[in-house]
Motif scaffolding. Structure first.
Motif, PDB file in Angstrom:
ATOM      1  N   ILE A   1       8.402  -0.144  -3.649  1.00  0.00           N
ATOM      2  CA  ILE A   1       7.026   0.375  -3.705  1.00  0.00           C
ATOM      3  C   ILE A   1       6.070  -0.695  -4.199  1.00  0.00           C
ATOM      4  O   ILE A   1       4.987  -0.912  -3.627  1.00  0.00           O
ATOM      5  N   LYS A   2       6.462  -1.407  -5.245  1.00  0.00           N
ATOM      6  CA  LYS A   2       5.578  -2.428  -5.810  1.00  0.00           C
ATOM      7  C   LYS A   2       5.412  -3.614  -4.865  1.00  0.00           C
ATOM      8  O   LYS A   2       4.330  -4.211  -4.785  1.00  0.00           O
ATOM      9  N   GLN A   3       6.469  -3.961  -4.139  1.00  0.00           N
ATOM     10  CA  GLN A   3       6.396  -5.068  -3.181  1.00  0.00           C
ATOM     11  C   GLN A   3       5.376  -4.768  -2.080  1.00  0.00           C
ATOM     12  O   GLN A   3       4.570  -5.614  -1.711  1.00  0.00           O
ATOM     13  N   ILE A   4       5.430  -3.538  -1.549  1.00  0.00           N
ATOM     14  CA  ILE A   4       4.504  -3.158  -0.473  1.00  0.00           C
ATOM     15  C   ILE A   4       3.095  -2.955  -1.028  1.00  0.00           C
ATOM     16  O   ILE A   4       2.117  -3.460  -0.476  1.00  0.00           O
ATOM     17  N   ALA A   5       2.994  -2.222  -2.138  1.00  0.00           N
ATOM     18  CA  ALA A   5       1.674  -1.946  -2.720  1.00  0.00           C
ATOM     19  C   ALA A   5       0.963  -3.233  -3.111  1.00  0.00           C
ATOM     20  O   ALA A   5      -0.268  -3.327  -3.040  1.00  0.00           O
ATOM     21  N   GLY A   6       1.751  -4.230  -3.500  1.00  0.00           N
ATOM     22  CA  GLY A   6       1.176  -5.506  -3.924  1.00  0.00           C
ATOM     23  C   GLY A   6       0.481  -6.276  -2.828  1.00  0.00           C
ATOM     24  O   GLY A   6      -0.208  -7.269  -3.102  1.00  0.00           O
ATOM     25  N   ARG A   7       0.625  -5.832  -1.564  1.00  0.00           N
ATOM     26  CA  ARG A   7      -0.075  -6.502  -0.474  1.00  0.00           C
ATOM     27  C   ARG A   7      -1.563  -6.170  -0.469  1.00  0.00           C
ATOM     28  O   ARG A   7      -2.349  -6.854   0.184  1.00  0.00           O
ATOM     29  N   ALA A   8      -1.957  -5.128  -1.169  1.00  0.00           N
ATOM     30  CA  ALA A   8      -3.381  -4.771  -1.253  1.00  0.00           C
ATOM     31  C   ALA A   8      -4.013  -5.517  -2.417  1.00  0.00           C
ATOM     32  O   ALA A   8      -3.600  -5.345  -3.562  1.00  0.00           O
TER      33      ALA A   8
ATOM     34  N   LEU B   1       4.461   7.444  -6.727  1.00  0.00           N
ATOM     35  CA  LEU B   1       3.712   6.200  -6.574  1.00  0.00           C
ATOM     36  C   LEU B   1       3.160   5.737  -7.914  1.00  0.00           C
ATOM     37  O   LEU B   1       3.322   4.575  -8.306  1.00  0.00           O
ATOM     38  N   HIS B   2       2.523   6.660  -8.650  1.00  0.00           N
ATOM     39  CA  HIS B   2       1.911   6.293  -9.933  1.00  0.00           C
ATOM     40  C   HIS B   2       2.961   5.825 -10.934  1.00  0.00           C
ATOM     41  O   HIS B   2       2.779   4.816 -11.625  1.00  0.00           O
TER      42      HIS B   2
ATOM     43  N   LYS C   1       3.458   1.937 -12.576  1.00  0.00           N
ATOM     44  CA  LYS C   1       3.400   1.741 -14.032  1.00  0.00           C
ATOM     45  C   LYS C   1       4.711   1.194 -14.595  1.00  0.00           C
ATOM     46  O   LYS C   1       4.738   0.684 -15.717  1.00  0.00           O
ATOM     47  N   SER C   2       5.776   1.311 -13.843  1.00  0.00           N
ATOM     48  CA  SER C   2       7.084   0.876 -14.333  1.00  0.00           C
ATOM     49  C   SER C   2       7.193  -0.643 -14.312  1.00  0.00           C
ATOM     50  O   SER C   2       6.677  -1.293 -13.396  1.00  0.00           O
TER      51      SER C   2
END
Length: 324
Positions: free
Chosen positions: A91-98, A121-122, A126-127
């Protein structure tokens, strides 16, 4: 927009474009690398009408993208065995593209289509990211060669199985997943090949989940074992490639691209035995251009009129030149 299957990608693309306000680029793993790069480039181009990207988790690796907002259509994916929730790192890898430092959007946003996915997601964002404490290793040819001599066999599959069962590593390392390697070893063990040649085929970029790609590798290995020389025209007829008109034809063309890419890769390892490198490379380029043409033709249509990209294309001229 992020989803995790080719079918869902094209379903979302169609839904977005039918609304009439946007055109979409697409990026997913089985697209040729050249096509993924071209789609990303058009998405990044402010002069292009392609202002939405519908993609799989392939956007998390190797592409420079200007993304202001990531929207997950789902937080579940099929991993080849079962459908499961995405992990925190995924999740963080993909979200980090924004929102990327130095890009057009230094600050990004992330959300989900389904409100029920927002708690996961939240909590994931935060993790803390897990600390990588160990590195994966693949068995080298030298190690497997020692095993071969010790056990008096040049059958790679049993050698590899025995090695994976007996190998002991320090706590800092683990044996990487060798399932694909084992599947190819089972194929090449049927052929009169030297151990090193078998090992090279096992290292090749074959997609063992793709029947056409696997058939290509099998044919290449069989011809190499029987004749010592593998001509591309023995399994592929240049000049027969066409623009796909259906998703099934698109998938088949993606598979043909993998076979041609495999031939080029093998030509650098068995130089004189795979002499048609230039032909394979040119046909591979044609595959990429035909797939790009399909993606453009599948763009938004309204009242019988296809919306045309502002950037003029030279596909037909390039295609004719490469075929010639």
């Amino acid at each position: 927009m992020v989803t995790f299957s080719r079918r869902e990608i094209y379903k979302l693309k169609k839904k977005i474009e039918m609304a009439g306000n946007h055109l979409c680029s697409v990026v997913y793993g089985s697209l040729p690398p050249e096509t993924r790069t071209k789609q990303a480039t058009m998405f990044n181009d402010e002069a292009s009408d392609l202002n939405v990207l519908v993609a799989s988790d392939a956007i998390g690796m190797g592409l420079n993208l200007n993304i202001s907002r990531i929207i997950f259509s789902t937080l579940k994916k099929f991993d080849g065995i079962c459908t499961r929730e995405l992990t925190v790192p995924e999740i963080k890898q993909i979200a980090g593209r924004a929102g990327r430092y130095g890009s057009k959007f230094p600050v990004g946003e992330v959300t989900c289509l389904d409100a029920e996915d927002l708690p996961l997601l939240h909590s994931s964002l935060k993790s803390p990211s897990p600390i990588i404490e160990r590195a994966g290793l693949f068995p080298t040819f030298d190690l497997l060669s020692v095993y071969s001599r010790l056990h008096g066999t040049d059958f790679l599959h049993p050698i590899l199985e025995r090695f994976l069962d007996k190998a002991k590593l320090s706590p800092d390392y683990f044996i990487a997943d060798c399932e694909d390697m084992l599947k190819v070893a089972a194929i090449v063990d049927e052929l009169p090949l030297a151990l090193h040649d078998k090992y090279v085929f096992c290292q090749s970029p074959v997609d063992v989940r793709d029947d056409i790609s696997t058939q290509g590798l099998t044919q290449f290995a069989e011809n190499y074992a029987k004749k010592g020389t593998v001509r591309l025209k023995e399994i592929f007829t240049p000049g027969t490639l066409r623009v796909p008109t259906t998703h099934n034809q698109l998938q088949e063309l993606e598979s043909v691209h993998k076979v041609l890419e495999l031939y080029v890769w093998l030509s650098y390892r068995f130089d004189d035995s795979f002499p048609d490198r230039e032909l394979a490379a040119s046909q591979k380029s044609i595959c990429s251009m035909l797939i790009e043409e399909y993606l453009e033709r599948s763009g938004w249509q309204q009242q019988g009129q296809r919306r045309v990209l502002r950037t003029p294309r030279k596909l037909r001229r390039e295609y004719d030149a490469l075929q010639f």
